[in-house]
Scaffold this motif. Structure first.
Motif, PDB file in Angstrom:
ATOM      1  N   ASP A   1       4.330   6.469 -14.902  1.00  0.00           N
ATOM      2  CA  ASP A   1       4.660   5.410 -15.855  1.00  0.00           C
ATOM      3  C   ASP A   1       4.117   4.052 -15.428  1.00  0.00           C
ATOM      4  O   ASP A   1       3.551   3.315 -16.219  1.00  0.00           O
ATOM      5  N   GLN A   2       4.302   3.718 -14.146  1.00  0.00           N
ATOM      6  CA  GLN A   2       3.760   2.478 -13.608  1.00  0.00           C
ATOM      7  C   GLN A   2       2.814   2.839 -12.470  1.00  0.00           C
ATOM      8  O   GLN A   2       3.042   3.800 -11.757  1.00  0.00           O
TER       9      GLN A   2
ATOM     10  N   LYS B   1       0.163  -3.953  -6.165  1.00  0.00           N
ATOM     11  CA  LYS B   1       0.932  -4.753  -7.102  1.00  0.00           C
ATOM     12  C   LYS B   1       1.934  -5.587  -6.311  1.00  0.00           C
ATOM     13  O   LYS B   1       2.432  -5.159  -5.281  1.00  0.00           O
TER      14      LYS B   1
ATOM     15  N   ASP C   1       4.926  -6.121  -6.858  1.00  0.00           N
ATOM     16  CA  ASP C   1       6.276  -5.801  -7.331  1.00  0.00           C
ATOM     17  C   ASP C   1       7.235  -5.675  -6.152  1.00  0.00           C
ATOM     18  O   ASP C   1       6.838  -5.535  -4.991  1.00  0.00           O
TER      19      ASP C   1
END
Length: 216
Positions: A129-130, A198, A200
């Motif tokens: 999904d990510q 990323k 995140d």
């Protein structure tokens, strides 16, 4: 690197699979496998991956599938060409050489980060999904060694023993094993992988755990 390049990580991974009755399937080496430093899809081919392909063709080693290097529909070149269709990172800057069977969890070398001998580090790519990217090893053989130690942990996990499904996720739950790779930790601390990562919270927290484990 020469044809007799030692690959203790690969040997250890195969031994762990045999010892614990985990999937172990190998095919004979492919004569068309790229050589060390040979241009492959526009980048020099990693010498340790080349050495691995001199030992075997495709392989299933526990939960890891090593792609065949030959010109097949499910081979190294075709798979990477497909992953690069959108010219997006991290596939643009890596060469994916294997994955978890039937799942979009990939492992790739990073030619731009090769050391003076041409040896390339390995990243983990979660393309579900990510998109998550995590640096996991300073070389292909260090990745094999790391994965063997992960499989040893899985083999004695009570949930795996009872249900054949482990509660230990690779590499998220084994930062202490990743942290044993000192050259990789130095690359992480030097921010060498940042163009692929990323920003995140999950990635930052995992990298912090790796750094913390390396200092313990």
């Amino acid at each position: 690197m020469k044809a007799d390049t030692p690959l203790p990580g690969l040997e250890r991974l195969m031994d762990v699979c045999r010892k614990h009755g985990l999937p172990l399937e190998t095919s004979t080496p492919e004569p068309t496998a790229p050589g060390s430093g040979q241009l492959f899809l526009g980048s020099p081919f990693d010498p340790m991956l080349a050495a691995s392909y001199r030992r075997l063709g495709s392989a299933v080693l526990g939960d890891f599938l090593l792609y065949t290097p030959g010109p097949h529909e499910d081979g190294l070149a075709r798979i990477n060409e497909g992953l690069r269709r959108n010219d997006a990172e991290p596939f643009r800057s890596s060469l994916v050489f294997g994955q978890e069977p039937s799942l979009a969890y990939y492992y790739g070398t990073v030619p731009l980060l090769a050391d003076p001998r041409g040896v390339q580090p390995v990243i983990y790519i979660d393309a579900h999904d990510q998109m998550f990217v995590l640096p996991v090893a300073s070389s292909v053989d260090r990745f094999f060694d790391l994965f063997s130690r992960y499989l040893e942990a899985v083999a004695v996990d009570p949930q795996y023993v009872e249900e054949h499904h482990s509660s230990i996720a690779f590499p998220w739950d084994v930062p202490e094993l990743v942290a044993q790779d000192e050259p990789l930790v130095r690359m992480v601390e030097a921010l060498r992988f940042d163009f692929l990562l990323k920003g995140d919270e999950h990635t930052r927290n995992w990298l912090a755990r790796v750094r913390q484990c390396s200092r313990s």
